[in-house]
Design an enzyme around this catalytic site. Structure first.
Site, PDB file in Angstrom:
ATOM      1  N   THR A  12      51.678  72.019 -16.985  1.00 54.39           N
ATOM      2  CA  THR A  12      51.163  72.221 -15.637  1.00 54.39           C
ATOM      3  C   THR A  12      50.290  71.026 -15.246  1.00 54.39           C
ATOM      4  O   THR A  12      49.833  70.268 -16.113  1.00 54.39           O
ATOM      5  CB  THR A  12      50.348  73.534 -15.564  1.00 54.39           C
ATOM      6  N   GLU A  13      50.101  70.817 -13.965  1.00 53.37           N
ATOM      7  CA  GLU A  13      49.260  69.724 -13.446  1.00 53.37           C
ATOM      8  C   GLU A  13      49.755  68.330 -13.864  1.00 53.37           C
ATOM      9  O   GLU A  13      48.966  67.457 -14.187  1.00 53.37           O
ATOM     10  CB  GLU A  13      47.800  69.911 -13.888  1.00 53.37           C
ATOM     11  N   GLY A  15      52.166  66.857 -11.779  1.00 54.71           N
ATOM     12  CA  GLY A  15      52.644  66.251 -10.538  1.00 54.71           C
ATOM     13  C   GLY A  15      54.054  66.650 -10.148  1.00 54.71           C
ATOM     14  O   GLY A  15      54.755  65.857  -9.503  1.00 54.71           O
ATOM     15  N   LYS A  16      54.480  67.864 -10.476  1.00 53.39           N
ATOM     16  CA  LYS A  16      55.844  68.287 -10.111  1.00 53.39           C
ATOM     17  C   LYS A  16      56.048  68.291  -8.599  1.00 53.39           C
ATOM     18  O   LYS A  16      57.086  67.837  -8.103  1.00 53.39           O
ATOM     19  CB  LYS A  16      56.146  69.681 -10.670  1.00 53.39           C
ATOM     20  N   THR A  17      55.066  68.812  -7.868  1.00 54.92           N
ATOM     21  CA  THR A  17      55.205  68.857  -6.408  1.00 54.92           C
ATOM     22  C   THR A  17      55.195  67.454  -5.815  1.00 54.92           C
ATOM     23  O   THR A  17      55.971  67.139  -4.902  1.00 54.92           O
ATOM     24  CB  THR A  17      54.075  69.705  -5.794  1.00 54.92           C
ATOM     25  N   LYS A  38      60.296  76.617  -3.775  1.00 51.64           N
ATOM     26  CA  LYS A  38      59.293  76.874  -4.809  1.00 51.64           C
ATOM     27  C   LYS A  38      59.394  78.377  -5.062  1.00 51.64           C
ATOM     28  O   LYS A  38      58.696  79.180  -4.440  1.00 51.64           O
ATOM     29  CB  LYS A  38      57.900  76.473  -4.312  1.00 51.64           C
ATOM     30  N   SER A  42      51.833  80.764  -7.923  1.00 54.23           N
ATOM     31  CA  SER A  42      50.542  81.443  -8.024  1.00 54.23           C
ATOM     32  C   SER A  42      49.465  80.481  -7.518  1.00 54.23           C
ATOM     33  O   SER A  42      49.701  79.279  -7.392  1.00 54.23           O
ATOM     34  CB  SER A  42      50.265  81.863  -9.465  1.00 54.23           C
ATOM     35  N   ASP A  55      51.396  73.785  -2.647  1.00 54.49           N
ATOM     36  CA  ASP A  55      52.565  73.047  -3.138  1.00 54.49           C
ATOM     37  C   ASP A  55      53.795  73.354  -2.282  1.00 54.49           C
ATOM     38  O   ASP A  55      54.544  72.449  -1.895  1.00 54.49           O
ATOM     39  CB  ASP A  55      52.855  73.411  -4.596  1.00 54.49           C
ATOM     40  N   GLU A 117      61.679  73.623  -7.359  1.00 54.70           N
ATOM     41  CA  GLU A 117      60.548  73.267  -8.225  1.00 54.70           C
ATOM     42  C   GLU A 117      60.084  74.456  -9.050  1.00 54.70           C
ATOM     43  O   GLU A 117      59.824  75.540  -8.521  1.00 54.70           O
ATOM     44  CB  GLU A 117      59.381  72.738  -7.388  1.00 54.70           C
ATOM     45  N   GLY A 118      59.969  74.242 -10.340  1.00 56.07           N
ATOM     46  CA  GLY A 118      59.490  75.276 -11.237  1.00 56.07           C
ATOM     47  C   GLY A 118      57.980  75.440 -11.168  1.00 56.07           C
ATOM     48  O   GLY A 118      57.305  74.896 -10.297  1.00 56.07           O
ATOM     49  N   ALA A 119      57.469  76.212 -12.110  1.00 58.21           N
ATOM     50  CA  ALA A 119      56.023  76.430 -12.227  1.00 58.21           C
ATOM     51  C   ALA A 119      55.625  76.120 -13.652  1.00 58.21           C
ATOM     52  O   ALA A 119      56.266  76.596 -14.592  1.00 58.21           O
ATOM     53  CB  ALA A 119      55.661  77.870 -11.872  1.00 58.21           C
ATOM     54  N   GLY A 120      54.581  75.304 -13.828  1.00 59.29           N
ATOM     55  CA  GLY A 120      54.169  74.952 -15.184  1.00 59.29           C
ATOM     56  C   GLY A 120      55.232  74.149 -15.893  1.00 59.29           C
ATOM     57  O   GLY A 120      55.863  73.270 -15.308  1.00 59.29           O
ATOM     58  N   PRO A 207      52.371  55.158 -10.454  1.00 55.83           N
ATOM     59  CA  PRO A 207      50.976  54.913 -10.837  1.00 55.83           C
ATOM     60  C   PRO A 207      50.072  56.009 -10.286  1.00 55.83           C
ATOM     61  O   PRO A 207      50.464  56.755  -9.376  1.00 55.83           O
ATOM     62  CB  PRO A 207      50.670  53.565 -10.170  1.00 55.83           C
TER      63      PRO A 207
END
Length: 236
Positions: A12-13, A15-17, A38, A42, A55, A117-120, A207
């Site tokens: 998680t966190e 940068g998928k979105t 999406k 949550s 997101d 897009e998934g979650a985590g 970057p």
């Protein structure tokens, strides 16, 4: 022909979105109609229009088709916790088959390029016996992996790639995303290792961007490994 990809991350966190929106922007720059889903989110905020996830709103902004929020984010959960726990507290049943139906609706729209897009990470539970990874398995989607460039990312990336392949899916490509302003020690060496060991092309390296502006990131992505020659822009 609609090209659909499931975007997952090494954690998680990572940068998928950000990457998903950049993919949509890059596809739109090629003249493709784009859409996104999406399926489960949550950490939603209660608004006058109902629960909204930042997101999902970013994806809605980045895509070219005008779809209602409920189609972009069919399951919105308020607490910023694991989706299966949030769903249990909200007395909702998360079913991969039902989510696949929503995704198929978007996939059968006028879009040429669809991002789901998934979650985590890859193995996120939806319930006692269901994983979010069951969704791309049901839809038989190629997967794009977002690698958060930080210590430990090689192990996480290789394990995720292994799980994707064991689930019978294709790892279509990966994106390295620098998630820390301080960067990463031996960044080029780590990127070289990922390029050598991951069984898919690198679509780009992003970057650190404090503003997370997906429009700038789009210019750094190469979509050619994802699209057949017929969908490539003609050379001028």
């Amino acid at each position: 022909m609609t090209h659909t990809f499931f975007v997952t991350g090494t954690n998680t966190e990572v940068g998928k979105t950000y990457v998903s929106a950049a993919l949509l922007q890059a596809a739109a720059a090629r003249g493709l109609q784009t859409a996104a889903v999406k399926p489960v989110a949550s950490g939603c905020e209660l608004t006058e229009e109902g629960l909204r996830n930042s997101d999902a709103l970013t994806l809605q902004q980045a895509m070219t088709l005008d779809l209602p929020y409920q189609q972009v984010n069919p399951v919105a959960l308020e607490p910023a916790i694991a989706p299966h726990i949030a769903a249990m507290e909200a007395r909702k049943n998360l079913d991969a088959g039902r989510l696949a139906g929503v995704c198929r609706g978007v996939m059968s729209s006028a879009a040429d390029f669809v991002v789901i897009e998934g979650a985590g990470g890859w193995r996120v539970p939806l319930g006692p016996r269901t994983m979010l990874s069951d969704l791309p398995r049901t839809l038989q989607l190629p997967v794009i992996l977002v690698v958060g460039m930080e210590l430990g990312c090689i192990n996480h990336a290789l394990l995720t790639a292994e799980a994707i392949r064991r689930d019978g899916l294709q790892l279509a490509g990966w994106v390295g995303n620098f998630v820390r302003e301080a960067g990463m020690a031996r960044a080029e060496e780590n990127l070289g290792t990922l390029r050598a060991l991951l069984p898919a092309p690198c679509l780009g390296v992003l970057p650190f961007d404090e503003q997370a502006d997906y429009r700038n990131a789009a210019a750094l992505l190469d979509l050619s490994p994802l699209l057949p020659a017929a969908d490539q822009p003609e050379a001028e």
